[in-house]
Design an enzyme around this catalytic site. Structure first.
Site, PDB file in Angstrom:
ATOM      1  N   TYR A   1     -66.742 -20.663  13.440  1.00  0.00           N
ATOM      2  CA  TYR A   1     -67.670 -21.177  13.623  1.00  0.00           C
ATOM      3  C   TYR A   1     -67.676 -21.963  14.825  1.00  0.00           C
ATOM      4  O   TYR A   1     -66.839 -23.005  14.733  1.00  0.00           O
ATOM      5  CB  TYR A   1     -68.473 -21.293  12.909  1.00  0.00           C
ATOM      6  CG  TYR A   1     -69.134 -20.022  12.212  1.00  0.00           C
ATOM      7  CD1 TYR A   1     -70.587 -19.667  12.227  1.00  0.00           C
ATOM      8  CD2 TYR A   1     -68.511 -19.495  10.841  1.00  0.00           C
ATOM      9  CE1 TYR A   1     -70.908 -18.507  11.850  1.00  0.00           C
ATOM     10  CE2 TYR A   1     -69.528 -18.324  10.180  1.00  0.00           C
ATOM     11  CZ  TYR A   1     -70.080 -18.061  10.255  1.00  0.00           C
ATOM     12  OH  TYR A   1     -70.844 -17.728   9.077  1.00  0.00           O
TER      13      TYR A   1
ATOM     14  N   TYR B   1     -63.546 -14.185   7.384  1.00  0.00           N
ATOM     15  CA  TYR B   1     -62.748 -16.269   7.546  1.00  0.00           C
ATOM     16  C   TYR B   1     -62.630 -16.136   6.393  1.00  0.00           C
ATOM     17  O   TYR B   1     -63.901 -16.338   5.154  1.00  0.00           O
ATOM     18  CB  TYR B   1     -63.443 -17.054   8.631  1.00  0.00           C
ATOM     19  CG  TYR B   1     -65.451 -16.922   7.695  1.00  0.00           C
ATOM     20  CD1 TYR B   1     -65.793 -17.855   7.186  1.00  0.00           C
ATOM     21  CD2 TYR B   1     -66.493 -15.997   8.776  1.00  0.00           C
ATOM     22  CE1 TYR B   1     -66.828 -18.356   6.473  1.00  0.00           C
ATOM     23  CE2 TYR B   1     -67.280 -16.506   7.961  1.00  0.00           C
ATOM     24  CZ  TYR B   1     -68.094 -16.985   7.007  1.00  0.00           C
ATOM     25  OH  TYR B   1     -68.999 -17.966   7.503  1.00  0.00           O
TER      26      TYR B   1
ATOM     27  N   ARG C   1     -64.506 -13.960   3.092  1.00  0.00           N
ATOM     28  CA  ARG C   1     -65.831 -13.284   3.880  1.00  0.00           C
ATOM     29  C   ARG C   1     -65.608 -11.747   4.934  1.00  0.00           C
ATOM     30  O   ARG C   1     -65.354 -12.322   5.510  1.00  0.00           O
ATOM     31  CB  ARG C   1     -67.544 -14.434   4.265  1.00  0.00           C
ATOM     32  CG  ARG C   1     -67.386 -15.877   4.136  1.00  0.00           C
ATOM     33  CD  ARG C   1     -68.110 -15.533   2.808  1.00  0.00           C
ATOM     34  NE  ARG C   1     -69.159 -14.402   2.523  1.00  0.00           N
ATOM     35  CZ  ARG C   1     -70.397 -13.903   3.016  1.00  0.00           C
ATOM     36  NH1 ARG C   1     -71.414 -14.982   4.050  1.00  0.00           N
ATOM     37  NH2 ARG C   1     -71.534 -12.389   2.995  1.00  0.00           N
TER      38      ARG C   1
ATOM     39  N   HIS D   1     -69.272 -10.820   8.910  1.00  0.00           N
ATOM     40  CA  HIS D   1     -71.318 -10.785   8.971  1.00  0.00           C
ATOM     41  C   HIS D   1     -71.718 -11.473  10.066  1.00  0.00           C
ATOM     42  O   HIS D   1     -71.427 -12.488  10.468  1.00  0.00           O
ATOM     43  CB  HIS D   1     -71.578 -11.640   7.349  1.00  0.00           C
ATOM     44  CG  HIS D   1     -71.444 -13.197   7.459  1.00  0.00           C
ATOM     45  ND1 HIS D   1     -69.812 -12.828   7.335  1.00  0.00           N
ATOM     46  CD2 HIS D   1     -71.865 -13.845   7.780  1.00  0.00           C
ATOM     47  CE1 HIS D   1     -70.164 -13.826   6.972  1.00  0.00           C
ATOM     48  NE2 HIS D   1     -71.292 -15.290   7.502  1.00  0.00           N
TER      49      HIS D   1
HETATM   50 FE   LIG Z   1     -71.499 -17.233   7.499  1.00  0.00          FE
END
Ligand SMILES: [Fe+2]
Lengths: 242, 206
Positions: free
Chosen positions: A108, A147, A157, A160
């Site tokens: 991110y 990630y 995860r 998404h």
């Molecule tokens: Fe996320």
């Protein structure tokens, strides 16, 4: 005077409870008392109204909305599209849909994200759009990478995209996550598994939609979003006057 | 087999996660992507009524401030009208009645400037005391939490408010009353949100 009645009661069996032990962060962030159930007043029936002037048409194109001129984000190019509907299967037009996501490497653009996968200089990771008269929306982006995160030592995860939707009333306000068909990490994820109902989990998985791909350019995933529906005023269950 | 009712089912909620800022408040999170970010100005320049500030902390079950929260506010104007087709009338040009803020990454403090809302119609009869509706999301919160900010200096209206009176435990009603102070001549209402534990804030299933 409302033209329709209250929103249907939320089906709590399809939403995650506040306290979900295996998603560790929820433990100290979950109220212990039950929420107090309110029948809707004007405060819940109404909600913010957005117009096409609030956003730029480019905001829905994550391939380019943060890229240098002539460049685009790195990764598998996808279209995420679908409709925003209510529980009565009616389209929800002119409503704001916002998304945010990791880049193709699972990183991110956020000062708190220190994952070793690199930042893509041409990818910001957020987008927004307003549904059309049929409740339809679409985004162009890259498929996000999986990630790691600190829950158990080895927690990952599934790929998404976070999605935020308004509807017409504050009682419809919703944030959720879009997953992708065929991802083996979905079934292992403690955040996915906060949802106690498999059918509800399945409703968060976007399907590959070959009819909406752009040949030689992008593949497409379809994801419909359903917000709470409202009672009609046909009978004696009106909000006002009873 | 019987017929099918054919209702759709609401999309289930998932946590907003630790990076909600980049999606919903990227400027506040430190990167400029949109030319206009939404939710920074709740009342707009033309709103009538008393200009106020509302601020506080969001505190977890260990007593620590939560530093990655996003809050949204939804309120009527000073005349008690929401900026919505069913909101009860017209509002001032530029009054949206909606805003969003994030907590400070270092301190957990949040705050927004607005106008004090007026009384709004009750569900059936009567009126609701002035209040601001809040919606709270963060990492670790699986479904956004709804609560309401009421005002300490509206004791009479609060005592008659149908929602406050729905709270069986009178002691818990106090968790929804913001305390009035003043800073540089502006009224500041302090509203601590305690997610869990002693004096846990009342949350509503709306
Ligand atoms: Fe996320």
């Amino acid at each position: 005077m409302p033209s329709q009645g209250e929103f249907y009661q939320r089906d709590r069996e399809r939403h995650p409870p506040a306290y979900t032990r295996d998603y560790k962060t929820s433990v100290a962030r979950s109220p212990q008392y039950s929420a107090i159930s309110l029948q809707n007043s004007v405060s819940e029936i109404t909600g913010p109204v957005f117009g096409h002037n609030d956003i730029d048409p480019m905001d829905r194109d994550l391939l380019h909305n943060y890229a240098q001129p002539g460049e685009s984000a790195i990764g598998e190019r996808i279209i995420l599209h679908g409709r925003v509907l209510d529980e009565n299967a009616r389209p929800v037009p002119n409503t704001l849909v916002e998304i945010w996501q990791a880049n193709a490497g699972g990183r991110y653009r956020h000062k708190k994200d220190t994952y070793l996968a690199p930042i893509d200089p041409n990818f910001g990771g957020c987008g927004r759009t307003i549904t059309d008269a049929d409740g339809y929306y679409y985004f162009r982006t890259v498929k996000p990478g999986a990630y790691p995160w600190r829950n158990w030592v080895n927690s990952w995860r599934p790929a998404h995209i976070h999605v935020s939707v308004f509807g017409t009333g504050f009682a419809q306000r919703l944030i959720s996550q879009v997953y992708f068909e065929g991802d083996p990490l979905i079934a292992k994820c403690p955040i996915v598994k906060t949802i106690p109902n498999q059918d509800a989990i399945d409703s968060l998985v976007a399907l590959l939609d070959m009819n909406a791909t752009i040949p030689l350019d992008s593949i497409a995933y379809k994801f419909d979003i359903v917000l709470r529906g409202r009672r009609s005023t046909l009978f004696e269950n009106r909000l006002e006057g009873n | 087999m019987a017929q099918s009712l054919n209702y759709l089912k609401e999309t289930p909620s998932q946590t907003a996660g630790p990076y909600v800022h980049i999606g919903l408040a990227p400027g506040a999170a430190g990167f400029d992507i949109y030319t206009q970010e939404l939710g920074w100005d709740i009342a707009g320049p033309n709103a009538k009524g008393e200009r106020i500030r509302v601020e506080g902390l969001v505190i977890d079950g260990t007593g620590s401030p939560i530093k990655d929260v996003m809050l949204e506010a939804w309120q009527a104007n000073a005349a008690g009208v929401y900026a919505h087709p069913e909101g009860g009338g017209d509002v001032e040009e530029g009054f949206r009645g909606w805003g969003r803020v994030i907590t400070d990454f270092a301190t957990g403090e949040w705050g927004f400037d607005t106008v004090k809302p007026g009384r709004t119609p009750g569900r059936n009869v009567g009126t609701q005391a002035p209040h601001i509706n809040l919606w709270i999301v963060a990492r670790g919160i699986n479904l956004g939490l709804n609560t309401r900010v009421y005002f300490e200096d509206e004791a009479e209206a609060n005592a008659a408010d149908p929602v406050l009176n729905l709270i069986e435990w009178e002691r818990r009603r106090a968790t929804l009353i913001a305390k009035r102070t003043e800073r540089d001549g502006t009224p500041v209402y302090r509203f601590e949100i305690r997610i869990q534990g002693e004096d846990e804030t009342v949350f509503f299933d709306i």
